[in-house]
Design a protein around this motif. Structure first.
Motif, mmCIF file in Angstrom:
data_model
loop_
_atom_site.group_PDB
_atom_site.id
_atom_site.type_symbol
_atom_site.label_atom_id
_atom_site.label_comp_id
_atom_site.label_asym_id
_atom_site.label_seq_id
_atom_site.Cartn_x
_atom_site.Cartn_y
_atom_site.Cartn_z
ATOM 1 N N LEU A 50 0.850 -1.190 0.000
ATOM 2 C CA LEU A 50 0.000 0.000 0.000
ATOM 3 C C LEU A 50 0.883 1.235 0.000
ATOM 4 O O LEU A 50 1.781 1.369 0.838
ATOM 5 N N TYR A 73 -1.397 -1.241 -4.143
ATOM 6 C CA TYR A 73 -2.555 -0.394 -3.869
ATOM 7 C C TYR A 73 -2.061 1.018 -3.589
ATOM 8 O O TYR A 73 -0.982 1.206 -3.022
ATOM 9 N N ILE A 118 3.685 -1.330 3.754
ATOM 10 C CA ILE A 118 2.963 -0.065 3.597
ATOM 11 C C ILE A 118 4.010 1.041 3.557
ATOM 12 O O ILE A 118 4.899 1.082 4.413
#
Length: 198
Positions: A50, A73, A118
């Protein structure tokens, strides 16, 4: 509102033509930090990643190139950023390898323990409630997953009133529950690299 204030506002929340130009400038300006992230070896082939504050989408594009079997993402508060990031990653968005969505770090629209990695490149100093937002990142990170922040030190010092020192960051990450925290500085370029492992 001064010109500087307008530019800062566009950096926080790009909008319209000026915002689109700002996003393109950021794509170029962040290239070195993205390369530093990739060179760190943190992103592995097959990772579900992410990118928080994905901006113009070039970091997503770079991560997609090295992560052939994974999924990338991106979320951004700015609708303009989502349009630009979608355009830059048109082929991967069409194939489903890249998914970009308008959303806030304060309310990440994914389930618990969803991501392997992330990242937040040049965005965390704009977060309204950094401590709360780090907890939200922790929620969607898998066990043994890693949260990586890369930023220019001078921007942290300019934009943030709290969590400006490495000690404060380390204490927060420890409090949230990260098992291991690694903080490095790229002295020549004035960059900061923070990695917390859940």
């Amino acid at each position: 509102m001064t010109i500087l204030q307008r530019l800062i506002e566009q950096a926080k929340h790009p909008n319209g033509l000026i915002g689109s130009i700002m996003l393109r400038i950021m794509n170029v300006a962040h290239r070195g930090m993205t390369s530093w992230l990739i060179e760190s070896g943190a992103i592995k082939n097959g990772d579900i990643v992410l990118d928080i504050g994905c901006g113009g989408g070039k970091t997503i594009q770079a991560l997609s190139r090295i992560n052939h079997h994974g999924k990338i993402y991106g979320i951004d508060f700015s609708e303009q950023a989502i349009r630009n990031a979608t355009k830059v990653n048109k082929k991967d968005v069409a194939s489903g390898k890249v998914i970009v969505k308008q959303a806030s770090v304060s309310n990440i629209p994914y389930p618990d323990a969803y991501f392997d990695k992330i990242i937040a490149c040049q965005t965390h100093y704009f977060w309204q409630d950094f401590a709360k937002d780090v907890k939200e990142v922790f929620r969607v990170l898998k066990k043994n997953g890693q949260f990586i922040i890369i930023s220019e030190l001078y921007k942290i010092n300019y934009h943030r009133e709290d969590y400006k020192t490495n000690k404060e960051i380390r204490q927060l990450f420890d409090h949230v529950g990260f098992q291991f925290v690694n903080i490095q500085e790229h002295k020549r370029n004035g960059w900061l690299y923070i990695m917390g492992t859940k």
